[in-house]
Design an enzyme around this catalytic site. Structure first.
Site, short mmCIF file in Angstrom:
data_model
loop_
_atom_site.label_atom_id
_atom_site.label_comp_id
_atom_site.label_asym_id
_atom_site.label_seq_id
_atom_site.Cartn_x
_atom_site.Cartn_y
_atom_site.Cartn_z
N HIS A 67 0.88 -1.17 0.00
CA HIS A 67 0.00 0.00 0.00
C HIS A 67 0.92 1.22 0.00
CE1 HIS A 67 -2.20 -3.06 2.35
NE2 HIS A 67 -3.30 -2.55 1.86
N ASP A 70 2.36 2.00 3.32
CA ASP A 70 3.30 1.03 3.93
C ASP A 70 4.72 1.46 3.64
OD1 ASP A 70 1.09 -0.63 4.28
OD2 ASP A 70 1.55 -1.82 2.49
C1 XYL Z 1 -7.01 -6.60 4.57
C2 XYL Z 1 -6.66 -6.88 3.14
C3 XYL Z 1 -5.64 -5.91 2.57
C4 XYL Z 1 -5.50 -6.08 1.09
C5 XYL Z 1 -4.85 -4.94 0.41
O1 XYL Z 1 -7.87 -7.54 5.08
O2 XYL Z 1 -6.22 -8.20 2.98
O3 XYL Z 1 -4.43 -6.04 3.22
O4 XYL Z 1 -4.84 -7.25 0.75
O5 XYL Z 1 -5.44 -3.74 0.72
#
Ligand code: XYL
Length: 403
Positions: A67, A70
């Site tokens: 993201h 991140d």
């Molecule tokens: C959260 C999700 C996110 C996605 C990406 O439950 O798994 O981490 O993978 O936004």
């Protein structure tokens, strides 16, 4: 005929692996990563990139996912946040070149900041909608810059907590508009990566619009986005929606929408999203049966959306956890390939439906006949339709014979 590498396309999740702190809704952080001074500064973010690429190289992971927030810190203004991102992306680009590690997908974090309390594209506030649009615009651009093969939309807080204060129809229309704008922008800049929706039924909101594969496909179809958006399916999200992961995978596959997977555990008793590493061979066999049937996941891959448990203070565990996950997938793939090679399962499925192709099928086409013609056929035949067999226990034991 394809290589194992091409089949799995393993990816490391930047957020859990390099940003995870061990905090949960009931408790403060428990993990102190040795490489991390705990601050969300650009300087620290740059140091983290070195560690991340060393980790991924040693692991032999081909891909990573992130993201925007991140990899680079949030900031008081959009301009500053974009500048932070640009600094870190420049380094990510260098590191990708140096190591050969590639970006499977990028995405925007539209759920952590308090401004997204009531969603991003489905927020009740137009400024929040605009900010989210600007953030996604930038995230698509950096994903493109880094050669990302996909771009993910997990609907973080796109949902509602209370229907009494929610204009459901309007929020879904906003989301559709937002997705068309994202697609238009990707086209305008020449980004050819695959867009992926990631379904999840709840958490953090009470009810999320991208509930499961079926809800996503309905949204895609009714908003003219067929072929534009496929799905990134996560094991733990499937079970949260009351499905088996295999159901979600197969449902997406038959709609030509199985794009990528977020690998974690698929324990049906899980009532929340624990993001544990996959260790269950029965689960990975089911996953690989569907993926092999489709002929792989490209341009998607197998992203470990998983974290080490809260009690683990040792970063070496992160390494072992990924190895364990890869191992579970390799074993699942081996079993799935053996089952396919033996041909017992496909043959059994074929014989189950044989009456459509022979017998009744020769006398009358069930797909074209009217109810009246089918009634006539049954009356003339004079016998009731037979009982059918599924051999449930036999089928479910099949995997055990290969373990
Ligand atoms: C959260 C999700 C996110 C996605 C990406 O439950 O798994 O981490 O993978 O936004």
């Amino acid at each position: 005929g394809q290589s194992m590498k091409d089949l799995f396309r393993f990816s490391v999740a930047y957020w859990h692996t390099f940003r995870g702190t061990g905090s949960d809704p009931f408790g403060a952080p428990t993990l102190k990563r040795p490489w991390d001074d705990g601050t969300d500064s650009v300087e620290n973010a740059l140091k983290r990139v070195d560690v991340a690429f060393e980790f991924m190289t040693k692991l032999g992971a081909e891909f990573y996912c992130f993201h925007d927030r991140d990899v680079a810190p949030e900031a008081p203004t959009l301009k500053q946040a974009n500048a932070n991102l640009d600094k870190v992306v420049a380094k990510l680009k260098d590191k990708q070149k140096e190591t050969g590690v590639k970006l499977l997908w990028g995405t925007a974090n539209l759920f952590s900041h308090p401004r997204y309390l009531h969603g991003a594209a489905t927020s009740c506030n137009a400024d929040v909608f605009a900010y989210a649009a600007a953030q996604v615009k930038k995230a698509i651009e950096v994903t493109y810059e880094l050669g990302g093969e996909n771009y993910v939309f997990w609907g973080g807080r796109e949902g509602y907590t209370n229907l009494f204060n929610t204009d459901l129809n309007r929020e879904l229309a906003h989301l559709a508009k937002f997705m068309h704008m994202a697609h238009d922008h990707a086209k305008a800049i020449g980004f050819k990566g695959q867009f992926l929706f990631e379904p999840k039924p709840k958490e953090p909101t009470k009810h999320q619009y991208d509930f499961d594969a079926a809800a996503c496909l309905n949204f895609i179809g009714r908003n003219g986005l067929d072929g534009v958006i496929k799905l990134n399916l996560e094991a733990n999200h499937a079970t949260l929606a009351g499905h088996s992961f295999m159901h979600e995978l197969e449902y997406a596959r038959i709609h030509n929408a199985l794009g990528s997977i977020d690998a974690n555990t698929g324990d049906l008793l899980l009532g929340w999203d624990t993001d544990q590493f996959p260790t269950d061979i029965y689960l990975t066999t089911q996953i690989m049966l569907v993926i092999l049937e489709q002929g792989g996941l490209k341009p998607g891959g197998t992203n470990f959306d998983a974290k080490v448990r809260r009690e683990s203070f040792d970063p070496v565990d992160l390494f072992h956890a990924h190895i364990g996950g890869m191992d579970a997938f390799a074993r699942g793939a081996k079993i799935a390939a053996a089952i396919r090679k033996d041909g017992i399962l496909p043959e059994f499925v074929k014989t189950r439906y044989a009456s459509y192709d022979s017998g009744i099928g020769q006398k009358i086409d069930t797909g074209k006949a009217s109810f009246a013609e089918l009634e006539k056929y049954m009356l003339e035949k004079g016998e009731a339709a037979p009982n059918t067999s599924g051999r449930q226990e036999w089928i479910e034991n099949l995997i055990n014979q290969y373990v």
